[in-house]
Design an enzyme around this catalytic site. Structure first.
Site, short mmCIF file in Angstrom:
data_model
loop_
_atom_site.label_atom_id
_atom_site.label_comp_id
_atom_site.label_asym_id
_atom_site.label_seq_id
_atom_site.Cartn_x
_atom_site.Cartn_y
_atom_site.Cartn_z
N LYS A 176 0.80 -1.23 0.00
CA LYS A 176 0.00 0.00 0.00
C LYS A 176 0.83 1.27 0.00
O LYS A 176 0.37 2.33 0.42
CB LYS A 176 -0.97 0.04 1.21
CG LYS A 176 -2.10 -0.92 1.07
CD LYS A 176 -3.15 -0.34 0.16
CE LYS A 176 -4.01 -1.44 -0.39
NZ LYS A 176 -4.46 -1.17 -1.74
N THR A 177 2.08 1.18 -0.40
CA THR A 177 2.91 2.39 -0.39
C THR A 177 3.20 2.90 -1.79
O THR A 177 3.88 3.91 -1.96
CB THR A 177 4.26 2.12 0.30
OG1 THR A 177 4.89 1.03 -0.38
CG2 THR A 177 4.07 1.77 1.77
N GLY A 178 2.75 2.18 -2.81
CA GLY A 178 3.05 2.59 -4.19
C GLY A 178 4.03 1.63 -4.86
O GLY A 178 4.66 1.98 -5.86
N LYS A 214 -5.37 0.41 -8.05
CA LYS A 214 -4.22 1.20 -7.61
C LYS A 214 -4.45 2.65 -7.94
O LYS A 214 -4.52 3.02 -9.11
CB LYS A 214 -2.93 0.72 -8.29
CG LYS A 214 -2.63 -0.74 -8.13
CD LYS A 214 -2.24 -1.07 -6.70
CE LYS A 214 -2.14 -2.57 -6.52
NZ LYS A 214 -1.85 -2.94 -5.14
N GLY A 215 -4.57 3.48 -6.90
CA GLY A 215 -4.84 4.89 -7.12
C GLY A 215 -6.33 5.12 -7.21
O GLY A 215 -6.85 5.54 -8.23
N LYS A 273 -10.14 6.62 -5.97
CA LYS A 273 -10.66 7.96 -5.60
C LYS A 273 -11.53 7.82 -4.35
O LYS A 273 -12.40 6.96 -4.28
CB LYS A 273 -11.50 8.53 -6.73
CG LYS A 273 -10.71 8.81 -8.01
CD LYS A 273 -11.36 9.91 -8.82
CE LYS A 273 -10.76 10.08 -10.20
NZ LYS A 273 -9.33 10.16 -10.32
N SER A 279 -5.18 3.91 3.66
CA SER A 279 -5.24 3.29 2.34
C SER A 279 -5.76 1.85 2.44
O SER A 279 -6.51 1.38 1.60
CB SER A 279 -3.87 3.31 1.69
OG SER A 279 -3.89 2.63 0.45
N THR A 302 3.51 -1.02 -6.61
CA THR A 302 3.14 -1.43 -7.98
C THR A 302 3.57 -0.36 -8.97
O THR A 302 4.10 -0.67 -10.05
CB THR A 302 1.62 -1.65 -8.08
OG1 THR A 302 1.20 -2.46 -6.99
CG2 THR A 302 1.24 -2.33 -9.39
P1 A3P Z 1 -4.62 3.42 -3.15
O1 A3P Z 1 -4.93 2.08 -3.75
O2 A3P Z 1 -5.08 3.58 -1.73
O3 A3P Z 1 -5.04 4.54 -4.03
P2 A3P Z 1 0.80 -0.78 -3.66
O4 A3P Z 1 0.99 -0.93 -5.13
O5 A3P Z 1 2.09 -0.86 -2.90
O6 A3P Z 1 -0.27 -1.67 -3.12
O7 A3P Z 1 0.30 0.74 -3.42
C1 A3P Z 1 -0.92 1.23 -3.94
C2 A3P Z 1 -0.89 2.75 -3.81
O8 A3P Z 1 0.06 3.31 -4.72
C3 A3P Z 1 -2.18 3.44 -4.20
O9 A3P Z 1 -3.01 3.52 -3.04
C4 A3P Z 1 -1.70 4.86 -4.66
O10 A3P Z 1 -1.95 5.85 -3.69
C5 A3P Z 1 -0.18 4.71 -4.78
N1 A3P Z 1 0.39 5.21 -6.04
C6 A3P Z 1 1.54 5.94 -6.11
N2 A3P Z 1 1.79 6.28 -7.38
C7 A3P Z 1 0.80 5.76 -8.16
C8 A3P Z 1 0.52 5.79 -9.58
N3 A3P Z 1 1.33 6.42 -10.44
N4 A3P Z 1 -0.61 5.15 -10.02
C9 A3P Z 1 -1.43 4.52 -9.15
N5 A3P Z 1 -1.19 4.44 -7.80
C10 A3P Z 1 -0.10 5.06 -7.30
#
Ligand code: A3P
Length: 266
Positions: A57-59, A217-218, A220, A155, A61
């Protein structure tokens, strides 16, 4: 000389040495005795040079996808089972052994310039992972993404984090390339573009819509309420102090969110 059949001999051995029941894989090429009995058809080069260890959950991916754009950086093949991640050092997959792990990596074309890596976000919080990774990949570099744990907790609950990787990935990717020592330095300012409708940085595609990460991921959602933030800030204060001490001890720069968080809660 008398000996038992293999299975019984193994049982006997592990009765005498119970602490050896859990294997600890090492790089076969680091020890001459191991190398001598390592098959000629096998290599020790199908191993990553760095790991992205999470936390979830830190980004991670986004970081994984940005790294994969680099011409000299190669990701592991995706696992079909565990959300694409190999999760080797963190769980039962470890018992499958190093051949199983190496099968996730291509044969490197040019060992000195090819940077292979894998991302498994649960390495960060698995207690055995550091010991296992250090035994097999003693020279690998480690990337951990640190964001405000209050945002991370939110998150998990539903929300978005506010880290620099999210707001300015090109700058972060430049720092990462220098840390890894990878060449050529890839221009992420050119490769990435901010997508208004996604609200995140995505891969720029010539003559087409940007390629963004999937829906999960990302997402709203509404901002965290001030009450929730105050509660989580307090909840994580001691842990954030620990992190501050650790980063100071390691001589690592402090993330902006950590400074702000500790200032606001002091
Ligand atoms: P949310 O799903 O809460 O929006 P991980 O991949 O470690 O599980 O982390 C998911 C989080 O990556 C997303 O949280 C989002 O905030 C963050 N993130 C950072 N950069 C991003 C990007 N370019 N596209 C999508 N998500 C991104």
């Amino acid at each position: 000389l008398q000996t038992l059949p293999p299975m019984q001999l193994a049982d006997k051995y592990f009765q005498i040495f119970p602490e050896e029941r859990d294997p600890l894989w090492q790089n076969p090429c680091h020890d001459k005795r191991h190398k001598d009995i390592w098959s000629k058809e096998k290599t020790c080069d199908r191993l990553p040079r760095f790991l992205v260890i999470g936390p979830q959950k830190t980004g991670t991916t986004a970081l994984h996808s940005f790294l994969s754009l680099h011409p000299a950086i190669t990701s592991s093949f995706p696992s079909l089972v565990t959300f694409e991640e190999i999760q080797f050092f963190s769980g039962p997959n470890y018992n499958n052994g190093i051949d199983w792990y190496m099968d996730f990596f291509p044969f490197p074309s040019n060992v000195s310039t090819d940077f292979m890596f894998e991302k498994s976000a649960n390495y960060f919080d698995t207690e055995v992972a550091p010991k296992r990774a250090a035994a097999l990949l003693s020279r690998a570099k480690i990337l951990a993404v640190l964001i405000n744990p209050a945002d991370r907790a939110y998150s998990w609950y539903q929300v978005v984090d506010g880290s620099q990787l999210r707001s300015n990935p090109a700058l972060v990717m430049e720092g990462i390339q220098r840390f890894l020592g990878v060449t050529p330095i890839f221009n992420y300012t050119q490769a990435l573009t901010y997508d208004e409708s996604k609200g995140f940085w995505c891969q720029r595609v010539e003559g087409a819509r940007p390629k963004c990460l999937g829906k999960s991921k990302g997402r709203k959602y509404s901002d965290m309420t001030p009450e929730s933030r105050a509660f989580l800030t307090e909840h994580y204060r001691e842990h954030n102090m620990e992190l501050l001490r650790l980063l100071n001890r390691l001589g690592q720069p402090l993330p902006a969110w950590l400074r702000e968080e500790l200032q606001s809660s002091s």
